[in-house]
Design an enzyme around this catalytic site. Structure first.
Site, short mmCIF file in Angstrom:
data_model
loop_
_atom_site.label_atom_id
_atom_site.label_comp_id
_atom_site.label_asym_id
_atom_site.label_seq_id
_atom_site.Cartn_x
_atom_site.Cartn_y
_atom_site.Cartn_z
N SER A 8 0.76 -1.33 0.04
CA SER A 8 0.06 0.09 0.09
C SER A 8 0.84 1.19 -0.10
CB SER A 8 -0.93 0.07 1.38
OG SER A 8 -1.63 1.28 1.52
N HIS A 33 -1.40 -1.20 -4.26
CA HIS A 33 -2.82 -0.80 -3.57
C HIS A 33 -2.64 0.79 -3.20
CE1 HIS A 33 -6.18 -1.71 -1.08
NE2 HIS A 33 -5.68 -0.46 -0.04
N ASP A 35 -4.93 3.89 -1.78
CA ASP A 35 -5.71 4.34 -0.62
C ASP A 35 -6.34 5.71 -0.99
OD1 ASP A 35 -6.00 2.08 0.93
OD2 ASP A 35 -3.88 2.54 1.50
N MET A 37 -8.94 8.60 0.03
CA MET A 37 -9.55 9.05 1.30
C MET A 37 -10.23 10.65 1.34
SD MET A 37 -7.27 7.61 4.43
CE MET A 37 -6.61 5.82 4.27
N HIS A 66 -8.75 1.52 -3.79
CA HIS A 66 -9.55 1.45 -2.75
C HIS A 66 -9.87 2.74 -2.34
CE1 HIS A 66 -9.73 0.14 1.98
NE2 HIS A 66 -10.79 0.21 1.36
N MET A 68 -12.09 5.02 -0.45
CA MET A 68 -12.64 5.29 1.01
C MET A 68 -13.45 6.61 0.82
SD MET A 68 -9.61 3.64 3.34
CE MET A 68 -8.72 3.66 1.71
N MET A 137 -11.65 -5.29 5.83
CA MET A 137 -10.69 -4.39 6.58
C MET A 137 -10.32 -4.99 7.92
SD MET A 137 -10.22 -1.90 4.68
CE MET A 137 -9.36 -1.15 5.77
N ASP A 175 -6.77 -6.07 4.63
CA ASP A 175 -6.16 -4.87 4.52
C ASP A 175 -6.30 -4.13 5.96
OD1 ASP A 175 -5.21 -2.42 3.80
OD2 ASP A 175 -6.90 -1.57 2.64
C1 DX5 Z 1 -6.30 1.97 5.83
C2 DX5 Z 1 -5.90 1.47 4.41
C3 DX5 Z 1 -4.83 0.59 4.16
C4 DX5 Z 1 -3.54 1.09 4.71
C5 DX5 Z 1 -2.59 -0.15 5.13
O1 DX5 Z 1 -7.50 2.79 5.75
O2 DX5 Z 1 -7.07 0.96 3.60
O3 DX5 Z 1 -4.62 0.02 2.84
O4 DX5 Z 1 -2.85 1.66 3.80
O5 DX5 Z 1 -1.60 0.28 5.79
P1 DX5 Z 1 -0.91 -0.71 6.85
O6 DX5 Z 1 -0.45 -2.08 6.44
O7 DX5 Z 1 0.08 0.16 7.49
O8 DX5 Z 1 -1.92 -0.72 7.94
ZN ZN Z 2 -6.53 0.07 1.52
#
Ligand code: DX5
Ligand code: ZN
Length: 224
Positions: A8, A33, A35, A37, A66, A68, A137, A175
């Site tokens: 990620s 990956h 993220d 947000m 992903h 969010m 998650m 994840d």
């Molecule tokens: C959390 C994200 C994850 C995050 C994982 O909201 O969706 O993908 O980047 O990071 P680690 O492995 O550090 O928990």
């Molecule tokens: Zn993620």
């Protein structure tokens, strides 16, 4: 099928993001990956289509995006155009989940659905066969570097049973807080994809950390 590892980017050093992506290209990782947000669905804000587009130009591996964000249906096509290969939306953000899944597939991307830690596997009972990937998650989404929540493991097992019973092709991704201390349990429960942020990018040897996650279970095929 050997499990996949998806580092990620959230945990990478953004002052040298091209080098970090090059490391992923040269590693045994399967996907990258990303993220996204929005500061609404989750308390944090990261990046949007521009970063996905930049990553697409640098990365030789599929992009696992992903989302969010609230109202993800407004941005599905834009993320696909930016280069997403898998687009994952949250169950909790989609009152019309079946429709959004079809929308994602219509772009040519694989459709993923993420479940927050408190959302039961059973919520996907009536849509599972349409989903390419379920993202379980194992932390509350919003931040990297959090502690793995262990109720994830029985949830993965329940999803695996559901997928098997329905004869669906859905992959299970785990994840959040994933590292060597919990990855084996997740894989034994039925996980197919391990997302790892901190345990890869904050390691002294990120490429070696990817190898070690990839090596779990050796090359022997896992039985469902
Ligand atoms: C959390 C994200 C994850 C995050 C994982 O909201 O969706 O993908 O980047 O990071 P680690 O492995 O550090 O928990
Ligand atoms: Zn993620």
């Amino acid at each position: 099928m050997k499990h996949k590892v998806a580092p990620s980017l959230l945990a990478a050093d953004f002052t040298k993001v091209a080098d970090e992506i090059q490391m992923v290209n040269d590693s045994t990782a399967d996907w990258l990956h990303l993220d996204v947000m929005d500061g609404r669905f989750v308390p944090n804000i990261t990046f949007g289509m521009l970063m996905v587009d930049a990553a697409k130009k640098l990365c030789t591996k599929p992009l696992d995006v992903h989302l969010m964000i609230v109202e993800p249906e407004k941005y599905v096509e834009a993320f696909r155009e930016a280069g997403a290969d898998v687009i994952t939306v949250h169950y909790e953000a989609c009152p019309h989940l079946h429709r959004v899944v079809q929308q994602i597939k219509a772009t040519g991307a694989k459709a993923g659905v993420a479940l927050n830690p408190h959302t039961p596997a059973a919520m996907l009972e009536d849509v599972i066969e349409h989903i390419d990937l379920v993202c379980v998650m194992s932390v509350n989404p919003g931040f990297g570097g959090q502690k793995f929540i262990y109720n994830t493991i029985p949830k993965v097992r329940r999803l695996k049973d559901l997928i098997t019973v329905r004869n669906a092709q859905t992959l299970i991704e785990v994840d959040g807080g994933v590292g060597l201390q919990n990855a084996e349990k997740a894989l034994q429960a039925g996980a197919d994809v391990l997302v790892a942020g901190s345990s890869v990018f904050k390691a002294e040897d990120p490429s070696g950390a990817i190898d070690r996650l990839k090596d779990i279970g050796g090359e022997i095929a896992r039985f469902a």
